[in-house]
Design a protein around this motif. Structure first.
Motif, short mmCIF file in Angstrom:
data_model
loop_
_atom_site.label_atom_id
_atom_site.label_comp_id
_atom_site.label_asym_id
_atom_site.label_seq_id
_atom_site.Cartn_x
_atom_site.Cartn_y
_atom_site.Cartn_z
N ARG A 243 6.25 -4.02 -5.14
CA ARG A 243 5.05 -3.61 -4.40
C ARG A 243 5.06 -4.09 -2.96
O ARG A 243 4.69 -3.36 -2.05
CB ARG A 243 3.78 -4.13 -5.09
CG ARG A 243 3.39 -3.30 -6.24
CD ARG A 243 2.30 -3.95 -7.08
NE ARG A 243 2.42 -3.48 -8.45
CZ ARG A 243 2.01 -2.31 -8.87
NH1 ARG A 243 1.41 -1.48 -8.04
NH2 ARG A 243 2.17 -1.94 -10.10
N THR A 244 5.47 -5.34 -2.77
CA THR A 244 5.48 -5.86 -1.40
C THR A 244 6.62 -5.24 -0.59
O THR A 244 6.63 -5.33 0.63
CB THR A 244 5.63 -7.40 -1.40
OG1 THR A 244 6.89 -7.71 -1.98
CG2 THR A 244 4.54 -8.06 -2.19
N ALA A 245 7.56 -4.61 -1.28
CA ALA A 245 8.71 -4.04 -0.59
C ALA A 245 8.36 -2.74 0.14
O ALA A 245 9.15 -2.24 0.93
CB ALA A 245 9.84 -3.78 -1.59
N PHE B 66 14.26 6.99 0.36
CA PHE B 66 13.87 5.59 0.26
C PHE B 66 12.47 5.49 -0.35
O PHE B 66 12.22 4.72 -1.28
CB PHE B 66 13.89 4.98 1.67
CG PHE B 66 13.66 3.50 1.74
CD1 PHE B 66 14.73 2.64 1.87
CD2 PHE B 66 12.38 2.97 1.74
CE1 PHE B 66 14.54 1.27 1.97
CE2 PHE B 66 12.17 1.60 1.83
CZ PHE B 66 13.25 0.75 1.95
N GLY B 67 11.53 6.28 0.17
CA GLY B 67 10.15 6.24 -0.31
C GLY B 67 10.03 6.65 -1.77
O GLY B 67 9.30 6.01 -2.55
N ASN C 254 9.26 4.86 -7.22
CA ASN C 254 9.62 4.84 -8.64
C ASN C 254 9.73 3.42 -9.16
O ASN C 254 9.32 3.14 -10.30
CB ASN C 254 10.94 5.58 -8.87
CG ASN C 254 10.74 7.07 -8.96
OD1 ASN C 254 9.61 7.57 -8.97
ND2 ASN C 254 11.85 7.80 -9.00
N VAL C 255 10.28 2.53 -8.36
CA VAL C 255 10.39 1.14 -8.81
C VAL C 255 8.99 0.54 -8.97
O VAL C 255 8.69 -0.11 -9.98
CB VAL C 255 11.25 0.29 -7.85
CG1 VAL C 255 11.28 -1.16 -8.31
CG2 VAL C 255 12.66 0.84 -7.76
N VAL C 256 8.12 0.81 -8.01
CA VAL C 256 6.76 0.28 -8.10
C VAL C 256 6.07 0.81 -9.36
O VAL C 256 5.43 0.06 -10.10
CB VAL C 256 5.94 0.65 -6.85
CG1 VAL C 256 4.46 0.30 -7.03
CG2 VAL C 256 6.50 -0.05 -5.62
N PRO D 35 11.55 -7.44 -9.32
CA PRO D 35 12.46 -7.62 -8.18
C PRO D 35 13.23 -6.34 -7.84
O PRO D 35 13.56 -5.56 -8.73
CB PRO D 35 13.41 -8.72 -8.63
CG PRO D 35 13.20 -8.90 -10.08
CD PRO D 35 11.86 -8.34 -10.43
N VAL D 36 13.45 -6.14 -6.57
CA VAL D 36 14.19 -4.95 -6.12
C VAL D 36 15.13 -5.32 -4.98
O VAL D 36 14.79 -6.17 -4.15
CB VAL D 36 13.22 -3.82 -5.71
CG1 VAL D 36 12.33 -4.24 -4.56
CG2 VAL D 36 13.97 -2.54 -5.36
#
Ligand SMILES: Nc1ncnc2c1ncn2[C@@H]1O[C@H](COP(=O)(O)OP(=O)(O)OP(=O)(O)O)[C@@H](O)[C@H]1O
Ligand SMILES: [Mg+2]
Length: 124
Positions: free
Chosen positions: A12-14, A42-43, A48-50, A56-57
């Protein structure tokens, strides 16, 4: 050869990293078309990770040997990258991100990293 790397304990912070990523691309004189493509991919991948793999990413972008390759490593569950298709329900809000990424990329693949998560590799 140019490379950009980013790691965060929390996907999220990324999200702010996108701005830094675009600034890096501009700073090395990347053309508009590649900047727009890379930013969109990138977005979508970070989104998707969020949404699907919080935690961690690690993101890196490699502009060596001719091709531009974006790597995203997350801690999420295994998921399939299928042949490009839109959601069966045309009104669905979900399931478009990877389709768009596949349209913009030369190659999209996901490798499983044991005890870690997914390594998504997009060649632009
Ligand atoms: N990093 C990830 N970790 C685990 N599962 C993922 C990951 N990325 C994608 N997926 C799975 O693949 C599916 C398709 O992803 P896709 O980005 O196309 O759609 P979406 O994220 O559901 O919706 P959107 O259209 O808003 O992107 C997701 O619904 C999810 O199940
Ligand atoms: Mg998505």
């Amino acid at each position: 050869m140019h490379a950009w790397m980013f790691a965060s304990e929390d996907a999220r912070t990324a999200v702010d990293a996108r701005t830094a990523f675009v600034e890096f691309l501009r700073s090395i004189g990347t053309g508009d078309e590649l900047v727009y493509k890379a930013e969109l991919v990138f977005g979508e991948l970070l989104g998707n990770v969020v949404r699907h793999a919080p935690g961690p990413v690690e993101i890196s972008f490699d502009l060596g040997s001719g091709a531009a390759i974006l790597h995203v490593i997350d801690s999420g569950p295994e998921f399939p990258v299928t042949q490009p298709h839109l959601p069966d329900d045309v009104l669905s809000e979900l399931g478009r991100g990877l389709f768009i990424v596949q349209q913009l990329a030369t190659e999209v693949r996901v490798e499983r990293i044991p005890d870690r998560g997914n390594h998504t590799i997009v060649t632009l």
